[in-house]
Design a protein around this motif. Structure first.
Motif, PDB file in Angstrom:
ATOM      1  N   ILE A  71       0.832  -1.213   0.000  1.00 49.39           N
ATOM      2  CA  ILE A  71       0.000   0.000   0.000  1.00 49.39           C
ATOM      3  C   ILE A  71       0.864   1.260   0.000  1.00 49.39           C
ATOM      4  CG2 ILE A  71      -1.554   1.397   1.421  1.00 49.39           C
ATOM      5  CD1 ILE A  71      -3.030  -1.176   2.108  1.00 49.39           C
ATOM      6  N   ILE A  72       1.822   1.342   0.910  1.00 50.43           N
ATOM      7  CA  ILE A  72       2.646   2.556   1.011  1.00 50.43           C
ATOM      8  C   ILE A  72       3.492   2.769  -0.239  1.00 50.43           C
ATOM      9  CG2 ILE A  72       4.528   3.651   2.299  1.00 50.43           C
ATOM     10  CD1 ILE A  72       3.239   2.517   4.834  1.00 50.43           C
ATOM     11  N   PRO A  73       4.195   1.745  -0.768  1.00 50.54           N
ATOM     12  CA  PRO A  73       4.948   1.984  -2.004  1.00 50.54           C
ATOM     13  C   PRO A  73       4.048   2.351  -3.174  1.00 50.54           C
ATOM     14  CG  PRO A  73       5.603  -0.106  -1.033  1.00 50.54           C
ATOM     15  CD  PRO A  73       4.469   0.412  -0.233  1.00 50.54           C
ATOM     16  N   SER A  74       2.844   1.802  -3.199  1.00 52.66           N
ATOM     17  CA  SER A  74       1.906   2.124  -4.273  1.00 52.66           C
ATOM     18  C   SER A  74       1.492   3.594  -4.216  1.00 52.66           C
ATOM     19  CB  SER A  74       0.681   1.222  -4.156  1.00 52.66           C
ATOM     20  OG  SER A  74      -0.255   1.536  -5.135  1.00 52.66           O
ATOM     21  N   LEU A  75       1.186   4.066  -3.028  1.00 49.52           N
ATOM     22  CA  LEU A  75       0.855   5.486  -2.877  1.00 49.52           C
ATOM     23  C   LEU A  75       2.058   6.362  -3.199  1.00 49.52           C
ATOM     24  CD1 LEU A  75      -1.265   5.445   0.398  1.00 49.52           C
ATOM     25  CD2 LEU A  75      -2.076   5.978  -1.904  1.00 49.52           C
ATOM     26  N   LYS A  87       2.256  18.183 -10.784  1.00 49.81           N
ATOM     27  CA  LYS A  87       1.059  18.295  -9.967  1.00 49.81           C
ATOM     28  C   LYS A  87       1.370  17.860  -8.540  1.00 49.81           C
ATOM     29  CE  LYS A  87      -2.101  17.669 -13.770  1.00 49.81           C
ATOM     30  NZ  LYS A  87      -2.112  19.095 -14.012  1.00 49.81           N
ATOM     31  N   SER A  88       0.564  18.340  -7.620  1.00 49.01           N
ATOM     32  CA  SER A  88       0.707  17.956  -6.224  1.00 49.01           C
ATOM     33  C   SER A  88       0.338  16.483  -6.047  1.00 49.01           C
ATOM     34  CB  SER A  88      -0.218  18.824  -5.368  1.00 49.01           C
ATOM     35  OG  SER A  88      -0.315  18.310  -4.061  1.00 49.01           O
ATOM     36  N   GLY A  89       0.906  15.862  -5.030  1.00 48.85           N
ATOM     37  CA  GLY A  89       0.564  14.480  -4.725  1.00 48.85           C
ATOM     38  C   GLY A  89      -0.888  14.324  -4.320  1.00 48.85           C
ATOM     39  N   TRP A  90      -1.481  15.401  -3.822  1.00 49.67           N
ATOM     40  CA  TRP A  90      -2.890  15.360  -3.417  1.00 49.67           C
ATOM     41  C   TRP A  90      -3.817  15.173  -4.617  1.00 49.67           C
ATOM     42  CZ3 TRP A  90      -3.882  14.458   1.427  1.00 49.67           C
ATOM     43  CH2 TRP A  90      -2.976  14.853   2.391  1.00 49.67           C
ATOM     44  N   THR A  91      -3.278  15.282  -5.810  1.00 51.29           N
ATOM     45  CA  THR A  91      -4.083  15.082  -7.024  1.00 51.29           C
ATOM     46  C   THR A  91      -4.647  13.671  -7.085  1.00 51.29           C
ATOM     47  OG1 THR A  91      -2.639  16.659  -8.148  1.00 51.29           O
ATOM     48  CG2 THR A  91      -4.043  15.310  -9.538  1.00 51.29           C
ATOM     49  N   ILE A  92      -4.018  12.712  -6.399  1.00 54.20           N
ATOM     50  CA  ILE A  92      -4.536  11.344  -6.446  1.00 54.20           C
ATOM     51  C   ILE A  92      -5.922  11.231  -5.826  1.00 54.20           C
ATOM     52  CG2 ILE A  92      -2.252  10.320  -6.524  1.00 54.20           C
ATOM     53  CD1 ILE A  92      -2.563   9.499  -3.622  1.00 54.20           C
ATOM     54  N   LEU A  93      -6.317  12.215  -5.026  1.00 52.26           N
ATOM     55  CA  LEU A  93      -7.660  12.200  -4.443  1.00 52.26           C
ATOM     56  C   LEU A  93      -8.746  12.393  -5.504  1.00 52.26           C
ATOM     57  CD1 LEU A  93      -7.044  14.212  -1.159  1.00 52.26           C
ATOM     58  CD2 LEU A  93      -7.180  11.734  -1.454  1.00 52.26           C
ATOM     59  N   VAL A  94      -8.357  12.862  -6.675  1.00 51.14           N
ATOM     60  CA  VAL A  94      -9.298  13.012  -7.783  1.00 51.14           C
ATOM     61  C   VAL A  94      -9.910  11.656  -8.132  1.00 51.14           C
ATOM     62  CG1 VAL A  94      -9.409  13.506 -10.271  1.00 51.14           C
ATOM     63  CG2 VAL A  94      -8.222  15.062  -8.744  1.00 51.14           C
ATOM     64  N   SER A  95      -9.175  10.591  -7.913  1.00 54.79           N
ATOM     65  CA  SER A  95      -9.671   9.260  -8.270  1.00 54.79           C
ATOM     66  C   SER A  95     -10.903   8.846  -7.469  1.00 54.79           C
ATOM     67  CB  SER A  95      -8.572   8.215  -8.095  1.00 54.79           C
ATOM     68  OG  SER A  95      -8.159   8.166  -6.754  1.00 54.79           O
ATOM     69  N   PHE A  96     -11.221   9.553  -6.388  1.00 55.56           N
ATOM     70  CA  PHE A  96     -12.422   9.243  -5.600  1.00 55.56           C
ATOM     71  C   PHE A  96     -13.694   9.848  -6.182  1.00 55.56           C
ATOM     72  CE2 PHE A  96      -9.188   8.724  -2.191  1.00 55.56           C
ATOM     73  CZ  PHE A  96      -9.388   7.372  -1.992  1.00 55.56           C
ATOM     74  N   ILE A  97     -13.559  10.711  -7.178  1.00 62.40           N
ATOM     75  CA  ILE A  97     -14.741  11.265  -7.842  1.00 62.40           C
ATOM     76  C   ILE A  97     -15.348  10.155  -8.701  1.00 62.40           C
ATOM     77  CG2 ILE A  97     -15.597  12.984  -9.479  1.00 62.40           C
ATOM     78  CD1 ILE A  97     -13.205  14.748  -8.640  1.00 62.40           C
ATOM     79  N   PRO A  98     -16.612   9.831  -8.503  1.00 61.05           N
ATOM     80  CA  PRO A  98     -17.208   8.722  -9.263  1.00 61.05           C
ATOM     81  C   PRO A  98     -17.114   8.930 -10.771  1.00 61.05           C
ATOM     82  CG  PRO A  98     -18.659   9.406  -7.487  1.00 61.05           C
ATOM     83  CD  PRO A  98     -17.549  10.419  -7.556  1.00 61.05           C
ATOM     84  N   MET A 105      -7.536  10.205 -13.753  1.00 57.99           N
ATOM     85  CA  MET A 105      -6.275   9.699 -13.211  1.00 57.99           C
ATOM     86  C   MET A 105      -5.537   8.851 -14.237  1.00 57.99           C
ATOM     87  SD  MET A 105      -5.261  10.740 -10.299  1.00 57.99           S
ATOM     88  CE  MET A 105      -4.025   9.523  -9.956  1.00 57.99           C
ATOM     89  N   LEU A 106      -6.265   8.023 -14.963  1.00 58.35           N
ATOM     90  CA  LEU A 106      -5.625   7.198 -16.000  1.00 58.35           C
ATOM     91  C   LEU A 106      -4.987   8.084 -17.065  1.00 58.35           C
ATOM     92  CD1 LEU A 106      -5.017   4.415 -17.152  1.00 58.35           C
ATOM     93  CD2 LEU A 106      -7.209   4.526 -18.346  1.00 58.35           C
ATOM     94  N   VAL A 107      -5.695   9.134 -17.458  1.00 60.67           N
ATOM     95  CA  VAL A 107      -5.134  10.070 -18.440  1.00 60.67           C
ATOM     96  C   VAL A 107      -3.855  10.700 -17.893  1.00 60.67           C
ATOM     97  CG1 VAL A 107      -5.532  12.279 -19.604  1.00 60.67           C
ATOM     98  CG2 VAL A 107      -7.319  10.535 -19.602  1.00 60.67           C
ATOM     99  N   LEU A 108      -3.886  11.118 -16.624  1.00 56.15           N
ATOM    100  CA  LEU A 108      -2.694  11.714 -16.026  1.00 56.15           C
ATOM    101  C   LEU A 108      -1.539  10.714 -15.951  1.00 56.15           C
ATOM    102  CD1 LEU A 108      -4.173  13.789 -13.069  1.00 56.15           C
ATOM    103  CD2 LEU A 108      -3.210  14.671 -15.191  1.00 56.15           C
TER     104      LEU A 108
END
Length: 138
Positions: A71-75, A87-98, A105-108
């Protein structure tokens, strides 16, 4: 592939700083997916040989131990991949948008990183190319 996996999993286990190339990210994902399928296969084999009462809990336990360990290495590799895009690392939270989040995220994640140095560090692609050029010329 194995070298990129070892880099992400062991050398940069919890390193959320710097940048990760597309190849580092995608080879890490490929190796992780192959290991997950191997654990599923192991579970099926152990269940067939030892029976479901013994084999299945062992295989499921190994699967979840690997899942927790990765989990940690994946993040971390995902955050470093976002850094490569500037981009900021917080951008990964975009993946929670349905629906739209995972697609974005896949495009990024398949987009080529910024050339040259950015706010998050040196371009990992040019650094490796420079090392290769130095080794070839000497």
């Amino acid at each position: 592939m194995i070298e990129w996996y070892k880099t992400a999993m062991f050398q940069n286990y919890a390193n959320f700083n710097g940048r990760a190339r597309r190849s580092e990210y995608w080879y890490f994902r490929l190796a992780t997916s192959l290991l997950m399928f191997a654990f599923i296969f192991l579970g099926l084999m152990l269940s067939a040989v030892l029976g479901t009462e013994i084999g299945l809990p062992i295989a499921v336990g190994l699967f979840f131990l690997y899942l927790i360990a990765s989990i940690i290495p994946s993040l971390a590799v995902t955050v470093r991949r976002m850094h490569d895009l500037g981009k900021s690392g917080w951008t990964i939270l975009v993946s929670f948008i349905p629906l739209a989040g995972p697609i974005w995220m896949l495009v990024l994640l398949v987009t080529e990183g910024e050339h040259g140095e950015n706010y998050y560090g040196l371009d990992p692609k040019s650094t490796i190319e420079e090392i290769d050029e130095i080794g070839i010329n000497n």
